[in-house]
Design an enzyme around this catalytic site. Structure first.
Site, PDB file in Angstrom:
ATOM      1  N   SER A   1     -10.219 -69.701  59.016  1.00 24.85           N
ATOM      2  CA  SER A   1      -9.181 -70.789  58.755  1.00 24.85           C
ATOM      3  C   SER A   1      -9.243 -70.590  57.184  1.00 24.85           C
ATOM      4  O   SER A   1      -7.892 -71.012  56.378  1.00 24.85           O
ATOM      5  CB  SER A   1      -9.650 -72.178  58.981  1.00 24.85           C
ATOM      6  OG  SER A   1     -10.958 -72.327  58.415  1.00 24.85           O
TER       7      SER A   1
ATOM      8  N   ASP B   1     -15.933 -71.444  51.650  1.00 25.34           N
ATOM      9  CA  ASP B   1     -15.180 -70.363  52.582  1.00 25.34           C
ATOM     10  C   ASP B   1     -14.073 -70.069  51.690  1.00 25.34           C
ATOM     11  O   ASP B   1     -13.845 -68.903  51.593  1.00 25.34           O
ATOM     12  CB  ASP B   1     -14.869 -71.160  53.835  1.00 25.34           C
ATOM     13  CG  ASP B   1     -16.075 -71.332  54.776  1.00 25.34           C
ATOM     14  OD1 ASP B   1     -17.292 -70.968  54.297  1.00 25.34           O
ATOM     15  OD2 ASP B   1     -15.967 -71.565  56.150  1.00 25.34           O
TER      16      ASP B   1
HETATM   17  C1  MEV Z   1     -18.871 -73.310  57.338  1.00 24.55           C
HETATM   18  O1  MEV Z   1     -18.626 -72.213  57.441  1.00 24.55           O
HETATM   19  C2  MEV Z   1     -20.014 -73.732  56.413  1.00 24.55           C
HETATM   20  C3  MEV Z   1     -20.361 -75.315  56.546  1.00 24.55           C
HETATM   21  O2  MEV Z   1     -21.302 -75.194  55.490  1.00 24.55           O
HETATM   22  C4  MEV Z   1     -19.129 -76.334  56.098  1.00 24.55           C
HETATM   23  C5  MEV Z   1     -18.721 -76.087  54.666  1.00 24.55           C
HETATM   24  O3  MEV Z   1     -19.410 -75.636  53.844  1.00 24.55           O
HETATM   25  O4  MEV Z   1     -17.718 -76.723  54.614  1.00 24.55           O
HETATM   26  C6  MEV Z   1     -20.890 -75.574  58.064  1.00 24.55           C
END
Ligand code: MEV
Length: 396
Positions: free
Chosen positions: A146, A204
């Protein structure tokens, strides 16, 4: 508005350490993957805006005139602010989702409409264009699909609207934006991620924008000076899950048991810092003992993530199968299924790697060997399209 076709790509990511803890202000270490999302933007003058997402079977077209009416609620934002619930409600009206519309489709369409209207609102008239997005990343598996989608959309729309200059010069095959351009892409991509995930940390989209390896804490991004040359096995358990729900679950656990959960988050923070230290040492003077430390850190973090409630039987199975062959694994991303990583230490014999992949495949998992640290969001010339992109876009 630019008149040429744009082709951009952005990588997925794996989090080495710090998922979930990063949402609560702790450090995360993340690296880009050599699996990418590609976007082609074609300007038109037909009064239509088209979005085609072949991976998830979405093909939608809107009249620009209809979106122009809605545009009023996006005008005057000036600053890049979080999408409001009112804006999202308006977008849902315009999107006209059928009752049985899949969540992935809903979120992808809302994110597109949000970024299109917000970024293009400075144009005298909203532009007609067609966008196709295709990805090598599995959706909803914790590999940042995403974020790569939001980063590609932000980069292409900002460039098409001439908010940032197209860095591709005649004769270039591929190019990247300036630091200032990347900052703006990342800010908008973060808003796209908010439409999808509610309250993401931003790690991300940062990895997808800058690529390589980076340390991320509360919006502060520090690239690792020398990205680690790690080889990993990436395993997709194919168990579907929702990042939004898992993040909310950890928050609920923290509220219910602060004395228990806060120290777990602090310990994960220390694991990330120790990993960063060891990776730095490895880059300067590699030694086999460093891999033993990395493996211990992986095991400890996997137990912590289970304590936070984001484990899953499929991930336990991954850890057991690899441990039986002396290899160490942890979940990566949000957990609850999705993907895990297994560290492949140097000197591992080929038959051992193949046997592990075979054992994981017989659990029903998809598994592939990959290196990490590829470039962040990039713009490509049409002529430079390699086989993987030409095949995907050409066949649409
Ligand atoms: C998702 O890839 C990583 C999490 O730490 C969520 C985030 O950082 O927004 C679970």
């Amino acid at each position: 508005m630019l008149s040429e076709v744009l082709l951009v790509s952005a990588p997925g990511k794996v989090i080495l350490h710090g998922e979930h803890a990063v949402v609560h202000g702790k450090v995360a270490l993340a690296v880009s993957l050599n699996l990418r999302t590609f976007l082609q933007l074609e300007p038109h003058s037909n009064g239509k805006v088209g979005l085609h997402l072949p991976n998830i079977g979405v093909k939608r077209v809107w009249d620009v005139a209809r979106l122009q009416l809605l545009d009023a609620s996006f005008l005057g934002q000036g600053d890049i602010t979080a999408p409001t619930p009112e804006q999202v409600e308006k977008l849902k009206e315009v999107a006209c989702f059928p009752e049985d519309c899949a969540v992935t489709e809903r979120l992808a369409v809302l994110t597109f409409l949000y970024l299109y209207l917000s970024i293009c609102q400075k144009q005298r008239a909203l532009p007609s264009l067609d966008i196709v997005v295709w990805s090598e990343l599995p959706t909803g598996a914790g590999l940042g699909s995403s974020a790569a989608y939001s980063v590609c959309l932000a980069a292409a729309l900002l460039t098409a609207c001439e908010e940032i200059p197209n860095p591709l010069k005649d004769g270039d095959d591929v190019s990247r934006w300036t630091e200032q351009g990347l900052e703006l892409i990342n800010k908008w991509a973060f808003q796209g991620e908010r439409v999808i995930h509610g309250n993401p940390s931003g790690v991300d989209n940062a990895v997808s924008t800058w690529g390589g390896a980076l340390r991320y804490q509360q919006g502060k991004i520090s690239p690792l000076k020398r990205p680690p040359a790690l080889q990993i096995l990436l395993t997709n358990t194919k168990v579907p899950r929702s990042t939004r729900a898992l993040v909310a679950g950890v928050r609920a656990r923290l509220v219910q048991f602060p004395e228990i959960v806060a120290p777990v988050l602090t310990s994960i923070d220390a694991i990330s810092l120790e990993c960063e230290r060891v990776l730095g040492e490895m880059a300067a003077a590699p030694a086999p003992e460093q891999y033993l430390v990395l493996e211990e850190l992986i095991d400890m973090n996997q137990h912590h993530l289970n304590a936070l409630g984001v484990g899953h039987a499929s991930l336990d199975q991954l850890c057991r199968v690899t441990m039986a062959r002396g290899l160490h694994s942890k979940l990566t991303g949000a957990g609850g299924g999705g993907c895990g990583i297994t560290l492949l230490k140097p000197g591992l014999e080929r038959p051992e790697v193949e046997a592990t992949k075979q054992a994981l495949a017989s659990c029903g998992f998809d598994c592939w060997e990959t290196s990490v640290g590829g470039p962040g969001v990039s713009v490509h010339s049409a002529a430079s399209l390699d086989g993987r992109v030409r095949q995907a876009l050409g066949g649409l």
